[in-house]
Structures are given as structure tokens and as C-alpha cells.
Design a protein around this motif. Structure first.
Motif, PDB file in Angstrom:
ATOM      1  N   SER A 349     -22.342  33.633 -31.484  1.00  0.00           N
ATOM      2  CA  SER A 349     -23.631  33.197 -32.029  1.00  0.00           C
ATOM      3  C   SER A 349     -24.761  34.155 -31.699  1.00  0.00           C
ATOM      4  N   ASN A 350     -24.568  34.991 -30.661  1.00  0.00           N
ATOM      5  CA  ASN A 350     -25.625  35.917 -30.253  1.00  0.00           C
ATOM      6  C   ASN A 350     -25.002  37.083 -29.489  1.00  0.00           C
ATOM      7  N   ILE A 351     -25.836  38.026 -29.083  1.00  0.00           N
ATOM      8  CA  ILE A 351     -25.331  39.227 -28.431  1.00  0.00           C
ATOM      9  C   ILE A 351     -24.659  38.899 -27.103  1.00  0.00           C
ATOM     10  N   ASP A 352     -25.166  37.908 -26.369  1.00  0.00           N
ATOM     11  CA  ASP A 352     -24.539  37.544 -25.099  1.00  0.00           C
ATOM     12  C   ASP A 352     -23.149  36.947 -25.319  1.00  0.00           C
ATOM     13  N   ASP A 353     -22.990  36.146 -26.379  1.00  0.00           N
ATOM     14  CA  ASP A 353     -21.655  35.639 -26.729  1.00  0.00           C
ATOM     15  C   ASP A 353     -20.692  36.793 -26.990  1.00  0.00           C
ATOM     16  N   ALA A 354     -21.180  37.802 -27.717  1.00  0.00           N
ATOM     17  CA  ALA A 354     -20.326  38.935 -28.071  1.00  0.00           C
ATOM     18  C   ALA A 354     -19.894  39.705 -26.824  1.00  0.00           C
ATOM     19  N   LEU A 355     -20.822  39.939 -25.902  1.00  0.00           N
ATOM     20  CA  LEU A 355     -20.486  40.652 -24.670  1.00  0.00           C
ATOM     21  C   LEU A 355     -19.516  39.828 -23.817  1.00  0.00           C
TER      22      LEU A 355
END
Length: 368
Positions: A349-355
Motif C-alpha cells: 500500500s505504500n513505500i514502507d510496505d514495499a521495503l
């Protein structure tokens, strides 16, 4: 008196009756054979006519098929002005192939027979824009997605990114709007009824100051020229609206020189992939853990990830490229997973999820 039996003699290549014999008249042609020939000719004419029609007739559809999976190496993303680091794995940005004109019936038939290909209404993809206008706007969207990726990545790593020169850009036009054929995707709105506009949120109040049916004068900048265009307001929810969508575009001051070469690919769907590639380049370690990780999704300035369409086709491209992991917007997880084969698919859902997903799949954590 009974006539003697007739005996035939061969004369050269033809049989001739003996002298005095009565020739036997030739048999009348059979009507059944003539009917078969007419039927055969009719079938051939219909087949040829159908083939010509299938090649000539075009329908307002768009064919979406798997595209490419390109490694985001230093030929695509180049860093200057800050230390950068090598990687063992690869982040892949994904594309789809989208038909650039109305397909003929043959193309539609082959598309329907391919399980990795989707056919959808043209209006659902490009609205009432022409193919040329949609292509130009896709180029603008790619430039925006690169800027947004740079801003999100650098801010995530603690850099200060400043903006200036806000502009309201038209990103959607309702096909029922009076603006169709007058305004264009990518137009920058500079004034409404003479009132200056710099951000997209300034437009709705100026429109709602009118009544439905009023004429509203929108001044836009297109290809370096300012145009004032009258648009008739419609009614929605009891208030006036003109049937356009707009976003605010900025000019950015980046503390690190990041250059992205997308090789003429358009659209915003590589934004998340660019963001992760920039973070990976600017941090030690390896976000992918040595794997081939396919990534798709629009990155927004606040770090959220938006859907982009074509998830099934992108999963097919990633699968074909040998990707082991795939990151997709949460809204498109089901479509991607259904076509992913043995790939591990993460919804983000966001960049932190991706990382976090990259770390869960074996990659190094980002400590900034």
C-alpha cells in the motif's frame, strides 16, 4: 428389319461411328453439377468477403498484452552527486503492450484466444481522448512518476527535497462533459474566469461559484500558448461542475542528481520500481537479497502506492523473465497472483510496505 448392331472404330484420338450409323447425341449437362459449382463459388465469395471485412472493420477496443521486464541497472537509473552501491539481484520494472489504434476483427480473435491477453473498451482506458493525445499524456505521466519516485526515495533516506512553481494539470475529462474536444489531457489550468490558479484544489470552488448551465471560461497553457476556452457547466449533486480531473504538478530541487532512462516507455506504473531502485542504489546492502524482483505500481508524493491496471499481463512478463518475487498494489493482488505461477507475490500500500516485503523475501533492511 432390325438394324445391325453398331460397332465403333477408333480414328486417331476420337471414336467415330461407321458409315451410315446414326450419331448418338451428347448427354445434357447435369443440373446437379451446376448447382454444386454455384454453391462452391458462393462459399468462396463469402469467405473472401468475410476475410476482407475482418481485416478492414475496426472496433473501439484496446488489446492489452504482456510487455517487458527490464532490470533497473545503471543503464536505466544513474546516480551522481552521492555514493552509490552495486547489487547482486535485480529490480525489474514491468510494462504492457497496449494497442495504439482500434484493432480489426482478426486481431480481436487472436487476442480472445490468448489467456494472457485482455480486451477492453477503448473508453475505459483512454476515455474520449484520441490515441495521439493519450500517448502524449502517457509521456507526461512518466516524467511525473520519475519526479515523484525521486522525491519519495530521497525524502525516505533523509534528504531535503524542495518544490516550486505549482501548476494545476488536467488529468481526466468526463466523456459527457462539454469540455470534450475543447480541453486536453495535460493542459495546465492558469485561470478560471480570470482568477489565477496555481494548484488543483483552487479549481473546484471557482467552478462551484457558478450555477449548472453557466458558461465558465478556463484559461489553459498548451504547448507554450495560453488559450481561453468556454465550457458549459453541468449539474452534479446540486452544484456546478465541468467534468475534469486535475492534479498539482511541481518543479523539484533534488539534492542528488538521479537520471532515469525509460527508453520511451510511458505511463506512471513504474513509479514504485524507480523509487525502490533509487533507495537500493543509495544504500549499502541489497534490497532484493540477490533475487530477481518484479515491481509495478504508481508511487504518489505521500509515499502511497496506487493501482495501474494490466496486473495479469505484467505477472506474465515477470514470470517469463524468471522473477522470483513480485510487488503489486494491494488492489491488484488477486489478478497478479492468478497469473504469477511460482512467484511469491506481495500486496503493498505504500513505500514502507514495499521495503518490508523485500526484507521478508530475504533482502537487507533500510536503516535510514
Amino acid at each position: 428389319m432390325t438394324s445391325p448392331p453398331i460397332s465403333w472404330q477408333a480414328s486417331g484420338d476420337a471414336a467415330v461411328p461407321p458409315p451410315g450409323a446414326t450419331p448418338i447425341p451428347p448427354a445434357a449437362p447435369r443440373r446437379r453439377h451446376r448447382g454444386l459449382w454455384i454453391a462452391l463459388i458462393t462459399v468462396v465469395v463469402l469467405l473472401v468477403g468475410g476475410a476482407i471485412a475482418a481485416a478492414v472493420i475496426r472496433v473501439p477496443k484496446i488489446i492489452i498484452s504482456p510487455g517487458s521486464a527490464t532490470p533497473l541497472d545503471r543503464r536505466v537509473v544513474a546516480i551522481r552527486g552521492a555514493p552509490s552501491y552495486a547489487h547482486r539481484g535485480n529490480l525489474l520494472f514491468l510494462t504492457v503492450k497496449v494497442s495504439t489504434r482500434d484493432p480489426n476483427l482478426f486481431s480481436l480473435l487472436f487476442a480472445e484466444l490468448d489467456s494472457d491477453v485482455d480486451v477492453t473498451d477503448r473508453q475505459a482506458i483512454i476515455g474520449c481522448a484520441s490515441y495521439a493525445e493519450a500517448n502524449d499524456f502517457a509521456t507526461f505521466e512518466m516524467r511525473e512518476s520519475q519526479d515523484w519516485a525521486k522525491a519519495v526515495a530521497l525524502r525516505r533516506l533523509g534528504y531535503n527535497v524542495t518544490t516550486k512553481d505549482p501548476r494545476a494539470v488536467i488529468t481526466a475529462i468526463d466523456c459527457k462533459s462539454n469540455a470534450v474536444g475543447k480541453l486536453a489531457l495535460g493542459d495546465f489550468i492558469v485561470a478560471v474566469d480570470g482568477h489565477p490558479v496555481t494548484t488543483s484544489d483552487q479549481v473546484p470552488p471557482l467552478v462551484r461559484a457558478h450555477k449548472p448551465g453557466d458558461e465558465i471560461r478556463l484559461t489553459v497553457r498548451r504547448n507554450g500558448q495560453e488559450l481561453t476556452i468556454p465550457v458549459r457547466a453541468r449539474e452534479r449533486g446540486g452544484v456546478a461542475f465541468v467534468g475534469i480531473g486535475a492534479e498539482t504538478s511541481y518543479t523539484y530541487a533534488f539534492p542528488v542528481d538521479v537520471r532515469i532512462n525509460t527508453m520511451r516507455v510511458g505511463g506512471p506504473s513504474a513509479g514504485l520500481a524507480f523509487t525502490l531502485a533509487i533507495i537500493d542504489d543509495l544504500t549499502p546492502g541489497d534490497l532484493t537479497g540477490g533475487k530477481r524482483v518484479a515491481v509495478t505500481g504508481k508511487i504518489n508524493l505521500d509515499g502511497t502506492v496506487g493501482p495501474i491496471g494490466g496486473a495479469r499481463q505484467k505477472a506474465a512478463a515477470a514470470r517469463e523473465a524468471g522473477a522470483q518475487v513480485m510487488l503489486v498494489p494491494k488492489e491488484e493482488f488477486a489478478d497478479a497472483r492468478a497469473n504469477a505461477g511460482s512467484m511469491k507475490v506481495y500486496a503493498v500500500s505504500n513505500i514502507d510496505d514495499a521495503l518490508a516485503a523485500l526484507h521478508a523475501s530475504g533482502g537487507d533492511a533500510v536503516t535510514n
